[in-house]
Design a protein around this motif. Structure first.
Motif, PDB file in Angstrom:
ATOM      1  N   GLY A  12       0.845  -1.200   0.000  1.00 43.18           N
ATOM      2  CA  GLY A  12       0.000   0.000   0.000  1.00 43.18           C
ATOM      3  C   GLY A  12       0.876   1.245   0.000  1.00 43.18           C
ATOM      4  N   GLY A  13       0.516   2.223  -0.823  1.00 44.55           N
ATOM      5  CA  GLY A  13       1.289   3.466  -0.884  1.00 44.55           C
ATOM      6  C   GLY A  13       0.600   4.568  -0.100  1.00 44.55           C
ATOM      7  N   SER A  14       0.893   5.812  -0.482  1.00 42.38           N
ATOM      8  CA  SER A  14       0.329   6.972   0.218  1.00 42.38           C
ATOM      9  C   SER A  14      -1.196   6.876   0.231  1.00 42.38           C
ATOM     10  N   GLY A  15      -1.787   6.948   1.394  1.00 47.55           N
ATOM     11  CA  GLY A  15      -3.253   6.919   1.545  1.00 47.55           C
ATOM     12  C   GLY A  15      -3.833   5.534   1.676  1.00 47.55           C
ATOM     13  N   THR A  56       2.547  -1.798   4.364  1.00 47.53           N
ATOM     14  CA  THR A  56       2.421  -0.377   4.045  1.00 47.53           C
ATOM     15  C   THR A  56       3.815   0.230   3.821  1.00 47.53           C
ATOM     16  N   ARG A  57       4.011   0.783   2.613  1.00 42.06           N
ATOM     17  CA  ARG A  57       5.344   1.173   2.126  1.00 42.06           C
ATOM     18  C   ARG A  57       6.032   2.224   3.005  1.00 42.06           C
ATOM     19  N   HIS A  58       5.252   3.172   3.482  1.00 41.02           N
ATOM     20  CA  HIS A  58       5.862   4.271   4.243  1.00 41.02           C
ATOM     21  C   HIS A  58       5.777   4.062   5.751  1.00 41.02           C
ATOM     22  N   GLY A  59       5.426   2.844   6.167  1.00 41.20           N
ATOM     23  CA  GLY A  59       5.416   2.532   7.589  1.00 41.20           C
ATOM     24  C   GLY A  59       4.151   3.001   8.279  1.00 41.20           C
ATOM     25  N   ASN A  65      10.176   8.453   4.530  1.00 39.68           N
ATOM     26  CA  ASN A  65      10.134   9.216   3.267  1.00 39.68           C
ATOM     27  C   ASN A  65      10.542   8.300   2.100  1.00 39.68           C
ATOM     28  N   PRO A  66      10.137   8.667   0.868  1.00 42.88           N
ATOM     29  CA  PRO A  66      10.324   7.738  -0.256  1.00 42.88           C
ATOM     30  C   PRO A  66      11.776   7.309  -0.483  1.00 42.88           C
ATOM     31  N   SER A  67      12.732   8.190  -0.202  1.00 42.31           N
ATOM     32  CA  SER A  67      14.136   7.812  -0.422  1.00 42.31           C
ATOM     33  C   SER A  67      14.646   6.834   0.631  1.00 42.31           C
ATOM     34  N   PHE A  89       0.523  -0.478  -4.954  1.00 43.24           N
ATOM     35  CA  PHE A  89      -0.281   0.717  -5.235  1.00 43.24           C
ATOM     36  C   PHE A  89       0.588   1.952  -5.048  1.00 43.24           C
ATOM     37  N   SER A  90       0.325   2.988  -5.831  1.00 46.15           N
ATOM     38  CA  SER A  90       1.105   4.224  -5.705  1.00 46.15           C
ATOM     39  C   SER A  90       0.289   5.438  -6.138  1.00 46.15           C
ATOM     40  N   ALA A  91       0.441   6.512  -5.374  1.00 44.21           N
ATOM     41  CA  ALA A  91      -0.141   7.807  -5.765  1.00 44.21           C
ATOM     42  C   ALA A  91       0.850   8.471  -6.717  1.00 44.21           C
ATOM     43  N   VAL A  92       0.382   8.904  -7.881  1.00 47.35           N
ATOM     44  CA  VAL A  92       1.309   9.421  -8.901  1.00 47.35           C
ATOM     45  C   VAL A  92       0.824  10.762  -9.453  1.00 47.35           C
ATOM     46  N   GLN A 176      11.243  16.587  -2.593  1.00 45.80           N
ATOM     47  CA  GLN A 176      10.619  17.740  -3.244  1.00 45.80           C
ATOM     48  C   GLN A 176      10.018  17.283  -4.576  1.00 45.80           C
ATOM     49  N   PHE A 177       8.988  17.978  -5.012  1.00 46.97           N
ATOM     50  CA  PHE A 177       8.430  17.668  -6.319  1.00 46.97           C
ATOM     51  C   PHE A 177       9.352  18.243  -7.410  1.00 46.97           C
ATOM     52  N   SER A 178       9.057  17.937  -8.668  1.00 49.03           N
ATOM     53  CA  SER A 178       9.886  18.377  -9.804  1.00 49.03           C
ATOM     54  C   SER A 178       9.728  19.875 -10.064  1.00 49.03           C
ATOM     55  N   ILE A 194       4.395  10.196 -12.899  1.00 49.30           N
ATOM     56  CA  ILE A 194       5.607  10.367 -12.093  1.00 49.30           C
ATOM     57  C   ILE A 194       5.311  10.014 -10.637  1.00 49.30           C
ATOM     58  N   ASN A 195       6.255   9.279 -10.025  1.00 43.58           N
ATOM     59  CA  ASN A 195       6.141   9.032  -8.583  1.00 43.58           C
ATOM     60  C   ASN A 195       7.550   8.990  -7.990  1.00 43.58           C
ATOM     61  N   MET A 196       7.627   8.603  -6.712  1.00 44.82           N
ATOM     62  CA  MET A 196       8.924   8.544  -6.031  1.00 44.82           C
ATOM     63  C   MET A 196       9.190   7.142  -5.482  1.00 44.82           C
ATOM     64  N   SER A 197       8.368   6.155  -5.882  1.00 42.31           N
ATOM     65  CA  SER A 197       8.437   4.864  -5.182  1.00 42.31           C
ATOM     66  C   SER A 197       8.600   3.607  -6.016  1.00 42.31           C
ATOM     67  N   VAL A 198       8.362   3.675  -7.309  1.00 39.33           N
ATOM     68  CA  VAL A 198       8.336   2.391  -8.039  1.00 39.33           C
ATOM     69  C   VAL A 198       9.740   1.775  -8.129  1.00 39.33           C
ATOM     70  N   GLU A 235      -2.491  19.590  -2.769  1.00 32.25           N
ATOM     71  CA  GLU A 235      -3.265  19.167  -3.938  1.00 32.25           C
ATOM     72  C   GLU A 235      -3.324  17.634  -3.993  1.00 32.25           C
ATOM     73  N   VAL A 236      -2.198  17.008  -3.714  1.00 35.45           N
ATOM     74  CA  VAL A 236      -2.159  15.534  -3.718  1.00 35.45           C
ATOM     75  C   VAL A 236      -3.150  14.994  -2.681  1.00 35.45           C
ATOM     76  N   PHE A 237      -3.144  15.587  -1.495  1.00 30.22           N
ATOM     77  CA  PHE A 237      -4.004  15.070  -0.415  1.00 30.22           C
ATOM     78  C   PHE A 237      -5.480  15.148  -0.780  1.00 30.22           C
TER      79      PHE A 237
HETATM   80  C1  LIG Z   1       2.255  12.154  -0.991  1.00 31.02           C
HETATM   81  S1  LIG Z   1       2.945  12.821  -2.450  1.00 31.02           S
HETATM   82  C2  LIG Z   1       4.426  11.977  -2.899  1.00 31.02           C
HETATM   83  C3  LIG Z   1       4.526  10.535  -2.497  1.00 31.02           C
HETATM   84  O1  LIG Z   1       3.319   9.858  -2.880  1.00 31.02           O
HETATM   85  C4  LIG Z   1       3.669   8.696  -3.600  1.00 31.02           C
HETATM   86  O2  LIG Z   1       3.860   7.667  -2.627  1.00 31.02           O
HETATM   87  P1  LIG Z   1       3.451   6.141  -2.923  1.00 31.02           P
HETATM   88  O3  LIG Z   1       4.126   5.775  -4.217  1.00 31.02           O
HETATM   89  O4  LIG Z   1       3.955   5.351  -1.784  1.00 31.02           O
HETATM   90  O5  LIG Z   1       1.945   6.137  -3.043  1.00 31.02           O
HETATM   91  C5  LIG Z   1       4.941   9.115  -4.315  1.00 31.02           C
HETATM   92  O6  LIG Z   1       5.666   8.021  -4.835  1.00 31.02           O
HETATM   93  C6  LIG Z   1       5.657   9.876  -3.258  1.00 31.02           C
HETATM   94  O7  LIG Z   1       6.390   9.017  -2.419  1.00 31.02           O
END
Ligand SMILES: CSC[C@H]1O[C@H](OP(=O)(O)O)[C@H](O)[C@@H]1O
Ligand SMILES: Nc1ncnc2[nH]cnc12
Length: 315
Positions: A12-15, A56-59, A65-67, A89-92, A176-178, A194-198, A235-237
């Motif tokens: 599971g990604g963000s949200g 859950t990817r982000h704990g 954080n994604p990095s 799953f990922s928010a992009v 940071q975003f692009s 575009i995302n930060m996680s794949v 905006e993402v939220f």
């Molecule tokens: C919350 S905006 C940026 C953040 O959201 C995405 O996370 P995930 O792929 O885990 O859903 C994106 O990759 C960024 O990590």
């Protein structure tokens, strides 16, 4: 029931911090040679009794954080539970006008814009060299199987959420975003999302011989539209919750269909990558350290357990 094999993992990604319609079985937190996963893994059962693993990817509390996501531990831990296929799953962000926020996308290609600060190989730091095939970074059969299931789930939901397939996702470093210039450049390169996680998730799945597919949910238009504000977290939220609700519905449909697939000929879909690393590992040499072979045996026991049965050992 608690000792059944768990073939499917969901990340599971963000949200998306849980999935619905499942019966909780247990929570596990395996220690791997790469540490512990982002969060304890929930093992849950479908009505049929088939179990899945959810991570859950982000704990817990979205604190990683994604990095810094411990992707090696995540994939190694899932594999240690028996998982062979992962639906992530990922928010992009969307780089295309037609992929409006709220749309679902199952990509087939990736452009790597991470900056080398994330450990991206299980072989990194060991005395063993391997070159995994990555021309098709997602598992083709799993992607094809999912396309039909996700479409069916979105049709049933009836809100007109669109599904796009055959798209290219750019994975950037963040947090940071692009910039606007980068966002425009990614479009010129052929990026659609575009995302930060794949990454390195998809690369590590390939090395661990796990089938892997991404269900991307668009939250914003990133920063390429000249007349619009550049993307912000706020905006993402805004779209994140609706996307997560739909993702839970999609997951429920996919997991329901999974039971049927597992009990008929389609089961091979979930085992597509098995054997894929056989000819990717450089032949065994005296330079390969026993402790490295032992470490790698955690994810690839077929190649690194014992002295025999290993292509890389036959040099
Ligand atoms: C919350 S905006 C940026 C953040 O959201 C995405 O996370 P995930 O792929 O885990 O859903 C994106 O990759 C960024 O990590
Ligand atoms: N615009 C964007 N850039 C990178 N990752 C994202 N995740 C959601 N939207 C994003």
């Amino acid at each position: 029931m608690a000792d059944e094999k768990v073939l499917i993992g969901i990340i599971g990604g963000s949200g998306l911090y849980h999935v619905d319609n499942l019966t909780f079985v247990k929570s596990v937190n395996p220690e791997t040679p790469w540490g512990h996963p982002s969060s304890p893994i929930t093992i849950a059962a479908l009505p049929s009794g088939t179990q899945i693993a959810f991570l859950t990817r982000h704990g817990v509390g979205h604190s990683i954080n994604p990095s810094s996501v411990p992707s090696r531990a995540n994939l190694a831990a899932l594999k240690s539970l028996g998982v062979r296929a992962i639906i992530a799953f990922s928010a992009v962000g969307s780089l295309r006008e037609e992929i409006s926020p709220g749309s679902f996308v199952i990509p087939t290609q990736i452009i790597d814009r991470t900056k080398g600060i994330r450990p991206a190989s299980f072989f990194e730091g060991t005395s063993i060299v391997a070159h995994a095939m990555f021309g098709d970074p997602f598992s083709n059969k799993l992607v094809k199987w999912l396309e039909g299931r996700v479409q069916k789930a979105l049709d049933a939901e009836g809100r007109g959420v669109k599904l796009f397939t055959d798209k290219t996702i750019v994975c950037m470093e963040g947090p940071q975003f692009s910039t606007r210039a980068e966002s425009i450049m990614y479009r010129q390169w052929g990026g659609d999302l575009i995302n930060m996680s794949v990454l390195p998730e998809a690369k590590l799945a390939r090395e661990a011989e796990l089938s892997y597919a991404l269900i991307a949910t668009a939250t914003d238009y990133d920063s390429w539209r000249p007349q619009s504000d550049a993307v912000t977290a706020a905006e993402v939220f805004k779209t994140l919750k609706a996307n997560a609700d739909t993702s839970r519905l999609v997951a429920a449909t996919v997991l329901d269909d999974l039971q049927a697939a597992l009990t008929n000929d389609e089961a091979s879909i979930f085992l597509e990558e098995v054997g894929g690393m056989k000819f990717s590992i450089m032949p065994r040499s005296v330079k390969q350290k026993a402790e490295d072979r032992q470490k790698l045996a955690f994810i690839l026991p077929e190649y690194f357990t014992g002295e025999e049965g290993h292509h890389a050992g036959s040099a």
